[in-house]
Design a protein around this motif. Structure first.
Motif, PDB file in Angstrom:
ATOM      1  N   SER A 335       0.830  -1.207   0.000  1.00 21.77           N
ATOM      2  CA  SER A 335       0.000   0.000   0.000  1.00 21.77           C
ATOM      3  C   SER A 335       0.862   1.253   0.000  1.00 21.77           C
ATOM      4  N   TYR A 336       1.903   1.230   0.835  1.00 19.93           N
ATOM      5  CA  TYR A 336       2.827   2.355   0.856  1.00 19.93           C
ATOM      6  C   TYR A 336       3.469   2.541  -0.520  1.00 19.93           C
ATOM      7  N   LEU A 337       3.881   1.432  -1.118  1.00 20.87           N
ATOM      8  CA  LEU A 337       4.587   1.504  -2.400  1.00 20.87           C
ATOM      9  C   LEU A 337       3.692   2.052  -3.505  1.00 20.87           C
ATOM     10  N   VAL A 338       2.434   1.612  -3.534  1.00 14.19           N
ATOM     11  CA  VAL A 338       1.481   2.155  -4.509  1.00 14.19           C
ATOM     12  C   VAL A 338       1.397   3.673  -4.356  1.00 14.19           C
ATOM     13  N   ALA A 339       1.279   4.128  -3.109  1.00 11.10           N
ATOM     14  CA  ALA A 339       1.135   5.558  -2.854  1.00 11.10           C
ATOM     15  C   ALA A 339       2.366   6.333  -3.303  1.00 11.10           C
ATOM     16  N   VAL A 340       3.540   5.774  -3.070  1.00 12.11           N
ATOM     17  CA  VAL A 340       4.775   6.452  -3.473  1.00 12.11           C
ATOM     18  C   VAL A 340       4.835   6.582  -4.990  1.00 12.11           C
ATOM     19  N   LEU A 341       4.466   5.526  -5.682  1.00 13.63           N
ATOM     20  CA  LEU A 341       4.491   5.559  -7.144  1.00 13.63           C
ATOM     21  C   LEU A 341       3.568   6.635  -7.699  1.00 13.63           C
ATOM     22  N   LEU A 342       2.453   6.840  -7.030  1.00 10.08           N
ATOM     23  CA  LEU A 342       1.479   7.807  -7.531  1.00 10.08           C
ATOM     24  C   LEU A 342       1.915   9.250  -7.305  1.00 10.08           C
ATOM     25  N   GLY A 345       2.980  10.269 -10.451  1.00  3.80           N
ATOM     26  CA  GLY A 345       2.050   9.858 -11.494  1.00  3.80           C
ATOM     27  C   GLY A 345       2.452   8.605 -12.229  1.00  3.80           C
ATOM     28  N   ARG A 346       3.284   7.757 -11.621  1.00  6.86           N
ATOM     29  CA  ARG A 346       3.759   6.550 -12.302  1.00  6.86           C
ATOM     30  C   ARG A 346       2.736   5.425 -12.202  1.00  6.86           C
ATOM     31  N   ARG A 347       1.530   5.692 -12.637  1.00  7.84           N
ATOM     32  CA  ARG A 347       0.474   4.687 -12.542  1.00  7.84           C
ATOM     33  C   ARG A 347       0.794   3.440 -13.375  1.00  7.84           C
ATOM     34  N   ARG A 354      -4.818  -4.806  -7.599  1.00  7.45           N
ATOM     35  CA  ARG A 354      -5.585  -3.567  -7.492  1.00  7.45           C
ATOM     36  C   ARG A 354      -6.468  -3.543  -6.247  1.00  7.45           C
ATOM     37  N   SER A 355      -6.692  -4.691  -5.630  1.00 11.10           N
ATOM     38  CA  SER A 355      -7.497  -4.722  -4.415  1.00 11.10           C
ATOM     39  C   SER A 355      -6.704  -4.236  -3.203  1.00 11.10           C
ATOM     40  N   CYS A 356      -5.389  -4.073  -3.369  1.00  8.89           N
ATOM     41  CA  CYS A 356      -4.542  -3.613  -2.280  1.00  8.89           C
ATOM     42  C   CYS A 356      -4.855  -2.152  -1.988  1.00  8.89           C
ATOM     43  N   PRO A 357      -5.269  -1.826  -0.757  1.00  2.00           N
ATOM     44  CA  PRO A 357      -5.630  -0.436  -0.451  1.00  2.00           C
ATOM     45  C   PRO A 357      -4.425   0.475  -0.527  1.00  2.00           C
ATOM     46  N   CYS A 358      -4.641   1.645  -1.041  1.00  3.04           N
ATOM     47  CA  CYS A 358      -3.551   2.621  -1.184  1.00  3.04           C
ATOM     48  C   CYS A 358      -3.496   3.494   0.065  1.00  3.04           C
ATOM     49  N   ILE A 359      -2.339   3.553   0.704  1.00  2.00           N
ATOM     50  CA  ILE A 359      -2.123   4.450   1.836  1.00  2.00           C
ATOM     51  C   ILE A 359      -1.327   5.630   1.325  1.00  2.00           C
ATOM     52  N   PRO A 360      -1.975   6.776   1.102  1.00  2.00           N
ATOM     53  CA  PRO A 360      -1.270   7.895   0.488  1.00  2.00           C
ATOM     54  C   PRO A 360      -0.170   8.449   1.374  1.00  2.00           C
ATOM     55  N   ILE A 361       0.893   8.899   0.740  1.00  2.00           N
ATOM     56  CA  ILE A 361       2.018   9.517   1.427  1.00  2.00           C
ATOM     57  C   ILE A 361       2.140  10.944   0.915  1.00  2.00           C
ATOM     58  N   PRO A 362       2.332  11.941   1.814  1.00  3.06           N
ATOM     59  CA  PRO A 362       2.311  13.329   1.389  1.00  3.06           C
ATOM     60  C   PRO A 362       3.647  13.847   0.938  1.00  3.06           C
ATOM     61  N   GLU A 363       3.733  15.182   0.825  1.00  2.00           N
ATOM     62  CA  GLU A 363       4.949  15.834   0.381  1.00  2.00           C
ATOM     63  C   GLU A 363       6.065  15.666   1.397  1.00  2.00           C
ATOM     64  N   ALA A 364       7.286  15.667   0.909  1.00  2.00           N
ATOM     65  CA  ALA A 364       8.435  15.644   1.813  1.00  2.00           C
ATOM     66  C   ALA A 364       8.789  17.055   2.215  1.00  2.00           C
ATOM     67  N   ALA A 365       9.696  17.132   3.221  1.00  2.00           N
ATOM     68  CA  ALA A 365      10.050  18.465   3.694  1.00  2.00           C
ATOM     69  C   ALA A 365      10.830  19.236   2.669  1.00  2.00           C
TER      70      ALA A 365
END
Length: 365
Positions: A335-342, A345-347, A354-365
């Motif tokens: 889930s973390y990895l999916v979020a990082v890829l997005l 925009g590297r979809r 695709r059933s793996c829930p995406c845990i979004p990760i925000p901007e870095a400092a």
């Protein structure tokens, strides 16, 4: 989408509760002026952005619980811990923007850039840091993992600060030397400044809430840190090639002589003439110098090199994740990895279930 929106709103309600309690903290006698300042400072710096770091903790807690029903008090505590992470993010960004002399953050002026704020923001950053312990004491003092939680936040705060220190020391005026910009140093900065706070902290908090020992998950920690280093590389890439309207800030790594993945990679692939051009222009604020560096990056096809790097690191991370024995841990890390890829925009790289829930990760400092 509707469920995610509702969850975000429930998460925001917890922030309002915590803010109200801090504004009435009996350890300090607030007057109207100081209470109003704190109220505005918190609203400007803590709940901004997408709140994904804090919410990732709740999702992680759910996934690691193997699909079992989470009691309401457990979900609430996970939300409180999520906000402790958001408080830490707010603290880091407030102080980081001052140190980097940045202008915008999340599409708005940096807090210290506001007319009545200025260097008061230094004290505000320290205050945000102190709030974390006060929240933890209020809501976790009766929990068996309270001491471990305090140790975890203290450790990550220390690691993040040290990462910021080495990131800044290499930019000292009069000591600018591109020969110090090595892949090893770039990884070290990324590991301490970004990876511990963004990736390891939410996962470790969830483990402690579930009664697990952090030392039993050192192999997972290694993967999370690698993911954090990758995430910082993305941030470096977006600083140069991203749209400020989309990423919420104006990139300034070139002007600030940052040890970015881009300049480190450029030094690896440039010929002697190109290296000379890079040395003459990198770390200068004049738009002519900045444009010269960006043109060089394009000449050596740095964007294509970055795409190749993403494919390579994705494959390595996936192999490491799938070698882990726990399916629930695998689900979290995927889930973390999916979020990082997005983030960039590297979809097209997202090849996992695709059933793996995406845990979004925000901007870095």
């Amino acid at each position: 989408m509707e469920g995610e929106k509702d969850e975000r709103e429930r998460f925001k309600q917890v922030y309002q509760l915590l803010k109200t309690e801090l504004l009435k903290d009996p350890a300090f006698e607030y007057d109207h002026v100081s209470r109003q300042w704190l109220h505005q400072m918190l609203d400007y710096n803590v709940p901004g952005g997408k709140l994904n770091r804090g919410m990732s903790l709740i999702k992680t807690y759910e996934l690691l619980n193997d699909g079992k029903q989470i009691p309401e008090d457990g979900r609430f505590r996970a939300s409180v811990l999520g906000w402790c992470i958001q408080w830490l993010v707010g603290c880091v960004l407030v102080l980081d923007d001052i140190l980097d002399n940045s202008h915008t953050r999340r599409g708005r002026p940096c807090w210290f850039r506001l007319p009545k704020v200025g260097m008061i923001a230094v004290n505000d950053g320290i205050l945000l840091w102190n709030h974390i312990n006060r929240i933890l004491r209020t809501y976790f003092r009766d929990q068996p993992y309270y001491a471990d939680l305090l140790d975890l936040f203290s450790e990550v705060e220390f690691q993040t600060t040290c990462g910021e220190m080495i990131d800044l020391l290499i930019t000292l005026e009069g000591e600018k030397d591109l020969s110090k910009f090595t892949p090893a140093f770039q990884r070290r900065v990324s590991k301490y400044k970004t990876a511990y706070g963004t990736f390891y902290l939410p996962f470790a908090c969830a483990l402690l809430m579930l009664g697990e020992k952090l030392d039993d998950y050192n192999d997972v920690k290694d993967i999370l840190l690698e993911m954090g280093i990758y995430f910082q590389v993305q941030d470096d890439y977006l600083d140069c090639f991203g749209d400020p309207e989309m990423i919420g800030k104006i990139g300034s790594d070139i002007e600030e002589f940052k040890c970015s993945w881009l300049v480190v990679k450029a030094l690896e692939v440039c010929n002697e003439e190109q290296k000379k051009l890079l040395c003459e222009n990198y770390g200068k604020a004049d738009p002519v110098n900045v444009d010269a560096v960006k043109s060089l990056y394009k000449d050596i096809n740095l964007q294509d090199i970055f795409s190749e790097y993403e494919i390579d690191i994705y494959e390595k991370l996936m192999a490491s994740i799938e070698a882990l024995p726990s399916k629930s841990v695998q689900a979290v890390l995927k889930s973390y990895l999916v979020a990082v890829l997005l983030v960039t925009g590297r979809r097209w790289l997202v090849l996992i279930d695709r059933s793996c829930p995406c845990i979004p990760i925000p901007e870095a400092a």
